[in-house]
Design an enzyme around this catalytic site. Structure first.
Site, PDB file in Angstrom:
ATOM      1  N   ASP A 104       0.827  -1.438  -0.038  1.00 30.84           N
ATOM      2  CA  ASP A 104       0.070  -0.156   0.000  1.00 30.84           C
ATOM      3  C   ASP A 104       0.782   1.264  -0.430  1.00 30.84           C
ATOM      4  O   ASP A 104       1.996   1.314   0.712  1.00 30.84           O
ATOM      5  CB  ASP A 104      -1.167  -0.129   1.218  1.00 30.84           C
ATOM      6  CG  ASP A 104      -1.819  -1.397   1.820  1.00 30.84           C
ATOM      7  OD1 ASP A 104      -2.114  -1.836   0.526  1.00 30.84           O
ATOM      8  OD2 ASP A 104      -2.066  -1.813   2.521  1.00 30.84           O
TER       9      ASP A 104
HETATM   10  N1  URA Z   1      -0.689  -5.395   4.071  1.00 30.73           N
HETATM   11  C1  URA Z   1      -1.998  -4.700   4.050  1.00 30.73           C
HETATM   12  O1  URA Z   1      -2.547  -4.481   4.826  1.00 30.73           O
HETATM   13  N2  URA Z   1      -0.865  -3.709   3.567  1.00 30.73           N
HETATM   14  C2  URA Z   1       0.010  -4.086   2.730  1.00 30.73           C
HETATM   15  O2  URA Z   1       0.878  -2.759   2.531  1.00 30.73           O
HETATM   16  C3  URA Z   1       0.712  -5.197   3.077  1.00 30.73           C
HETATM   17  C4  URA Z   1       0.159  -6.006   3.360  1.00 30.73           C
END
Ligand code: URA
Length: 242
Positions: A104
């Site tokens: 993310d």
């Molecule tokens: N899980 C998440 O919620 N975000 C990420 O970036 C990776 C795994």
């Protein structure tokens, strides 16, 4: 694998395929001590070395980078608005590089970027179960009960529970520090898992994928090529042995 000389020169960013003709005509390109006469000549990079102006060119079919992804950039090759993870790679690099999987925008940590598309793809296939370990700071107290729920699988609004995950509690307080290991890569997976057990992820950083570990000498935003040993670890992940 046999490669055309002009293609190798272009992949090594020595010359565009059209320009390599002139370099070859001018006698600047050799394979070992044999002058190359045409861009269409083929060679095996495991056996012969390509030289340009007497300088050996290390030919690697694929490039593998480890990026310490910083927060604030998106995991994409292009984006009209945001910085992307590609902005942190060296300018001199192969074409067709792409991130393996997705972190993310606000997540930091280990991200592999490669032009070995088959490898990237196979690491992400759902049946592969590559372990991904994250360090997280979560709101509220992390509990043994949470760890048990993670071990069973969590209902996050998908058809099935998440696959069993490991939760290691590092510190407990108003905010808690944990390490969580998952084998799937569902959208916002870790955040949704904590949300489902009544907590929110305040900070998330990926530490490892299988036995490939984030190089902690890198700072956020820094990247380096994988060592040959690390590239082998990555390939072993693909075959499910690391
Ligand atoms: N899980 C998440 O919620 N975000 C990420 O970036 C990776 C795994």
């Amino acid at each position: 694998m046999l490669l055309r000389v002009d293609k190798a020169l272009s992949q090594l960013q020595v010359a565009a395929r059209s320009e390599s003709k002139k370099l070859i005509r001018d006698g600047r390109v050799f394979l070992d001590n044999r002058r190359v006469m045409s861009g269409a000549e083929k060679f095996d990079p495991q056996i012969e070395t390509l030289y340009m102006d007497g300088r050996p060119l290390r030919y690697e079919q694929f490039q593998y980078f480890m990026l310490y992804k910083p927060a604030g950039c998106v995991t994409a090759t292009t984006d009209a608005v945001n910085r992307t993870v590609m902005d942190f790679l060296p300018k001199k690099r192969h074409r067709n590089l792409a991130p393996v999987g997705r972190l993310d925008k606000d997540t930091e940590g280990l991200l592999i970027i490669t032009d070995d598309g088959a490898l990237g793809h196979s690491l992400l296939t759902p049946g592969k179960h590559v372990e991904k370990t994250y360090y997280a700071i979560i709101s509220g107290e992390a509990t043994a009960e949470m760890a048990q729920q993670f071990a069973v699988g969590i209902e996050i609004g998908e058809k099935k529970l998440t696959a069993p995950a490991k939760l290691k509690i590092l510190s407990v307080g108003e905010k808690s520090e944990v390490e969580v290991t998952v084998t799937e890569g569902k959208y916002h997976q870790v955040k949704r898992m904590f949300h489902a057990v009544g907590s929110e992820v305040l900070y998330l950083k990926r530490l490892s994928m299988g036995s490939l570990v984030l190089d902690e000498t890198l700072k956020p935003g820094e990247c380096r090529e994988l060592t040959p040993e690390e590239a082998e670890l990555l390939k072993a992940l693909k075959s499910g042995i690391a």
